[in-house]
Design an enzyme around this catalytic site. Structure first.
Site, PDB file in Angstrom:
ATOM      1  N   GLU A  49      27.328  47.758  77.713  1.00 12.70           N
ATOM      2  CA  GLU A  49      27.812  48.784  78.636  1.00 12.70           C
ATOM      3  C   GLU A  49      29.220  48.351  79.030  1.00 12.70           C
ATOM      4  O   GLU A  49      29.413  47.268  79.595  1.00 12.70           O
ATOM      5  CB  GLU A  49      26.892  48.871  79.860  1.00 12.70           C
ATOM      6  CG  GLU A  49      27.159  50.061  80.754  1.00 12.70           C
ATOM      7  CD  GLU A  49      26.790  51.408  80.127  1.00 12.70           C
ATOM      8  OE1 GLU A  49      27.194  52.429  80.696  1.00 12.70           O
ATOM      9  OE2 GLU A  49      26.117  51.448  79.074  1.00 12.70           O
ATOM     10  N   ASP A  60      31.870  50.613  92.366  1.00 15.75           N
ATOM     11  CA  ASP A  60      31.862  49.174  92.131  1.00 15.75           C
ATOM     12  C   ASP A  60      32.277  48.368  93.350  1.00 15.75           C
ATOM     13  O   ASP A  60      33.152  48.762  94.114  1.00 15.75           O
ATOM     14  CB  ASP A  60      32.788  48.837  90.954  1.00 15.75           C
ATOM     15  CG  ASP A  60      32.232  49.367  89.646  1.00 15.75           C
ATOM     16  OD1 ASP A  60      31.053  49.088  89.383  1.00 15.75           O
ATOM     17  OD2 ASP A  60      32.948  50.058  88.915  1.00 15.75           O
TER      18      ASP A  60
END
Length: 268
Positions: A49, A60
């Site tokens: 990924e 994030d």
């Protein structure tokens, strides 16, 4: 798309779950980024990924935000990322490769052009992190047109309607969130998500891979015990990169060892 199906069949026959590492392309430099991919695959990664650096990665936490900044400081662009992806695919023709994107990068040259480029680079899947299901039609339509699996996030509080839509429109795998919030090992994954896994299976969704806060083999085992098909780990891997920037050989060795340890935990 078919690479995911083949992978899950192979893992099932070996009575294993999947372990999928996440890193940012070009972090900390394009050259070292390719060696990092080698280290992850040597360690036993079942799929990759990967993200293309983005200036405002909302999903994030600080660890992966810093990875984006390091890549930017090495002048990494989307065009360069696709060049890296071409090299990765040439070296590893069988491993599933997924991209984790933000919508602005997909929009930049047009949605259709982005997915066409993914097809030309032989990418298997794309997850657009900041596009909710309700706005996903143009993305998933372009993805399917070009043979790219559209990946959808299943949050821990997903209601039945969303689960049905994920099952209907998702391909490849389903990204099952351990918890709400942003990525990072600072906050652990929460309790196993058996109820969601069971519902996704009932609706014939693509196999769920659980991510967010996965940093130890014990958590991989818990993830598989809840019925998920595997685990995704990002921040714990990027942390190893961050802590060894001045000693790349140690970095690569530690990455291989970490992935190997996590992969060992997938034996059912």
């Amino acid at each position: 798309m078919e690479r995911y199906e083949q992978l899950f069949k192979q893992l099932e026959s070996r009575k294993q779950g999947a372990f999928v590492p996440f890193v940012t392309l070009g972090d900390p430099t394009p050259e070292l980024s390719l060696k990092i991919i080698d280290a992850l695959i040597t360690g036993g990664a079942d799929a990759l990924e990967l993200s293309i650096p983005f200036s405002d990665p909302l999903a994030d936490g600080p660890t992966i935000q810093n990875a984006n900044l390091r890549a930017f400081s090495s002048n990494v662009t989307p065009t360069l990322c696709f060049e890296l992806l071409t090299k990765i695919r040439a070296k590893y023709p069988d491993i599933p490769i997924g991209l984790l994107m933000y919508a602005n990068l997909v929009f930049h040259h047009g949605i259709d052009e982005f997915y066409r480029r993914c097809k030309d680079t032989d990418i298997d899947s794309v997850l657009v992190a900041d596009v909710p299901m309700s706005e996903s039609r143009p993305f998933r339509t372009a993805a399917m047109k070009h043979g790219i699996a559209p990946i959808f996030i299943c949050p821990p509080d997903a209601e039945d309607e969303l689960l049905r839509e994920i099952a209907s429109y998702g391909r490849g795998y389903t990204y099952l969130l351990s918890r709400a919030g942003v990525t990072g090992i600072e906050r652990r994954g929460e309790k196993p998500l058996n109820h969601l896994v069971n519902k996704l299976r009932e609706y014939h969704a693509a196999p769920p891979l659980q991510g967010f806060g996965i940093s130890e083999p014990k958590q991989v085992k818990e993830t598989l015990a809840s019925g998920a098909a595997g685990a995704i780990s990002g921040s714990a891997i990027v942390k190893i990169i961050e802590e060894n920037l001045s000693q790349p050989e140690i970095m690569l060795k530690e990455l291989t060892e970490f992935v190997s340890k996590m992969k060992s935990a997938t034996q059912l």
